[in-house]
Design a protein around this motif. Structure first.
Motif, PDB file in Angstrom:
ATOM      1  N   GLU A  37      42.345  36.684  52.694  1.00  0.00           N
ATOM      2  CA  GLU A  37      42.333  36.989  51.258  1.00  0.00           C
ATOM      3  C   GLU A  37      43.754  37.293  50.784  1.00  0.00           C
ATOM      4  N   ILE A  38      44.150  36.619  49.704  1.00  0.00           N
ATOM      5  CA  ILE A  38      45.506  36.739  49.183  1.00  0.00           C
ATOM      6  C   ILE A  38      45.456  36.800  47.656  1.00  0.00           C
ATOM      7  N   SER A  39      46.573  37.211  47.049  1.00  0.00           N
ATOM      8  CA  SER A  39      46.643  37.356  45.593  1.00  0.00           C
ATOM      9  C   SER A  39      47.326  36.164  44.936  1.00  0.00           C
ATOM     10  N   TYR A  40      46.883  35.883  43.744  1.00  0.00           N
ATOM     11  CA  TYR A  40      47.421  34.784  42.932  1.00  0.00           C
ATOM     12  C   TYR A  40      48.916  34.968  42.696  1.00  0.00           C
ATOM     13  N   THR A 100      45.860  28.872  42.142  1.00  0.00           N
ATOM     14  CA  THR A 100      44.492  28.637  41.689  1.00  0.00           C
ATOM     15  C   THR A 100      43.578  29.666  42.344  1.00  0.00           C
ATOM     16  N   ILE A 101      42.666  30.236  41.540  1.00  0.00           N
ATOM     17  CA  ILE A 101      41.684  31.162  42.092  1.00  0.00           C
ATOM     18  C   ILE A 101      40.590  30.333  42.755  1.00  0.00           C
ATOM     19  N   TYR A 125      43.342  27.771  55.894  1.00  0.00           N
ATOM     20  CA  TYR A 125      42.326  28.410  55.049  1.00  0.00           C
ATOM     21  C   TYR A 125      42.936  29.590  54.294  1.00  0.00           C
ATOM     22  N   ALA A 126      42.394  29.855  53.112  1.00  0.00           N
ATOM     23  CA  ALA A 126      42.802  31.023  52.328  1.00  0.00           C
ATOM     24  C   ALA A 126      41.770  31.261  51.233  1.00  0.00           C
ATOM     25  N   ASN A 127      41.695  32.488  50.781  1.00  0.00           N
ATOM     26  CA  ASN A 127      40.833  32.845  49.648  1.00  0.00           C
ATOM     27  C   ASN A 127      41.697  33.580  48.630  1.00  0.00           C
ATOM     28  N   CYS A 128      42.020  32.893  47.528  1.00  0.00           N
ATOM     29  CA  CYS A 128      42.909  33.448  46.516  1.00  0.00           C
ATOM     30  C   CYS A 128      42.110  34.271  45.508  1.00  0.00           C
ATOM     31  N   LEU A 129      42.566  35.508  45.282  1.00  0.00           N
ATOM     32  CA  LEU A 129      41.882  36.435  44.387  1.00  0.00           C
ATOM     33  C   LEU A 129      42.805  36.865  43.257  1.00  0.00           C
ATOM     34  N   ARG A 188      57.404  42.543  32.170  1.00  0.00           N
ATOM     35  CA  ARG A 188      56.605  41.916  33.234  1.00  0.00           C
ATOM     36  C   ARG A 188      56.997  42.507  34.576  1.00  0.00           C
ATOM     37  N   GLY A 189      56.055  42.429  35.524  1.00  0.00           N
ATOM     38  CA  GLY A 189      56.344  42.995  36.828  1.00  0.00           C
ATOM     39  C   GLY A 189      55.161  42.871  37.759  1.00  0.00           C
ATOM     40  N   THR A 190      55.184  43.667  38.817  1.00  0.00           N
ATOM     41  CA  THR A 190      54.153  43.638  39.852  1.00  0.00           C
ATOM     42  C   THR A 190      53.582  45.028  40.046  1.00  0.00           C
ATOM     43  N   ILE A 191      52.283  45.109  40.150  1.00  0.00           N
ATOM     44  CA  ILE A 191      51.618  46.354  40.518  1.00  0.00           C
ATOM     45  C   ILE A 191      50.968  46.147  41.880  1.00  0.00           C
ATOM     46  N   LEU A 192      51.239  47.042  42.798  1.00  0.00           N
ATOM     47  CA  LEU A 192      50.747  46.910  44.157  1.00  0.00           C
ATOM     48  C   LEU A 192      49.291  47.352  44.256  1.00  0.00           C
ATOM     49  N   GLY A 193      48.668  47.029  45.381  1.00  0.00           N
ATOM     50  CA  GLY A 193      47.313  47.476  45.614  1.00  0.00           C
ATOM     51  C   GLY A 193      47.235  48.992  45.709  1.00  0.00           C
TER      52      GLY A 193
END
Length: 222
Positions: A37-40, A100-101, A125-129, A188-193
């Motif tokens: 599982e990975i992020s867009y 792509t999700i 393989y990957a699952n984009c979320l 704009r920016g990034t917010i972590l988990g």
């Protein structure tokens, strides 16, 4: 193969040469690449190894089999081609930026020059979320403020997921002109988990009376 030699003389001695021509002996490890599982929109990397176990060098090329479900520009293979010397190893890096999700199921083919195409297939393989991002408070009240004076408050973005997300503030241009000037410290920016991220919001009122403005936060991939 089979070769037969003869001499054109009264006595015809002959001899036969035979054998089997084989390609290089190699092994790929791991045989499957799973990004899970990975992020867009973020860069992810995995590596695998091609080990040449034979007494000859060979030239190789890595390529993706044609598939309309993904864009080849999402992947970078380093190095995508080269020569592996006898009894040597080559580390290959797969860089992946999902756009792509979806659940990815991609086939990476190994061609060996002068031997054949797609000798080995490496599944990827990957699952984009796309994580759901919320605001600690969606209604921001400045109460009574003075015209042409700048004020600020904190907006707090909340990411309750385990995955990072990219965001961008979208402030309608017409509101900046007619009612107030609005800006944020970080467009704009990034917010972590599992992060709460405070962003400073600035407002300078340009008219007297009530002000009601609406801004948006775009989450990439949503």
């Amino acid at each position: 193969f089979l070769f037969i030699f003869r001499w054109s003389i009264d006595f015809h001695p002959s001899f036969t040469i035979y054998g089997k021509v084989v390609g290089p002996d190699y092994i790929i490890s791991p045989k499957v690449i799973n990004f899970e599982e990975i992020s867009y929109g973020f860069l992810y990397t995995k590596t695998f190894e091609i080990e040449n176990r034979s007494d000859i060098a060979f030239d190789y090329k890595l390529r993706f089999l044609q598939d309309s479900t993904f864009s080849p520009r999402e992947f970078t293979i380093i190095p995508s081609e080269g020569t592996i010397s006898k009894y040597s190893k080559q580390i290959v890096t797969v860089e992946f930026i999902p756009i792509t999700i979806m659940k990815y199921s991609v086939q990476l083919a190994l061609d060996i020059m002068k031997v054949g195409k797609a000798i080995t297939i490496i599944p990827i393989y990957a699952n984009c979320l796309c994580p759901t991002i919320s605001l600690q408070e969606s209604d921001i009240s400045f109460d009574q403020i003075f015209i042409q004076k700048e004020y600020e408050k904190k907006l707090v973005l909340i990411n309750e997921s385990d995955y990072p997300a990219k965001f961008e503030f979208i402030l309608p241009e017409e509101t900046n002109v007619s009612q107030a000037r609005i800006s944020v410290a970080k467009v704009r920016g990034t917010i972590l988990g599992k992060q709460e991220l405070p962003i400073t919001l600035f407002i300078t009122p340009l008219i007297l009376g009530p002000i009601n403005l609406t801004g948006y936060i775009r989450i990439y991939g949503s």
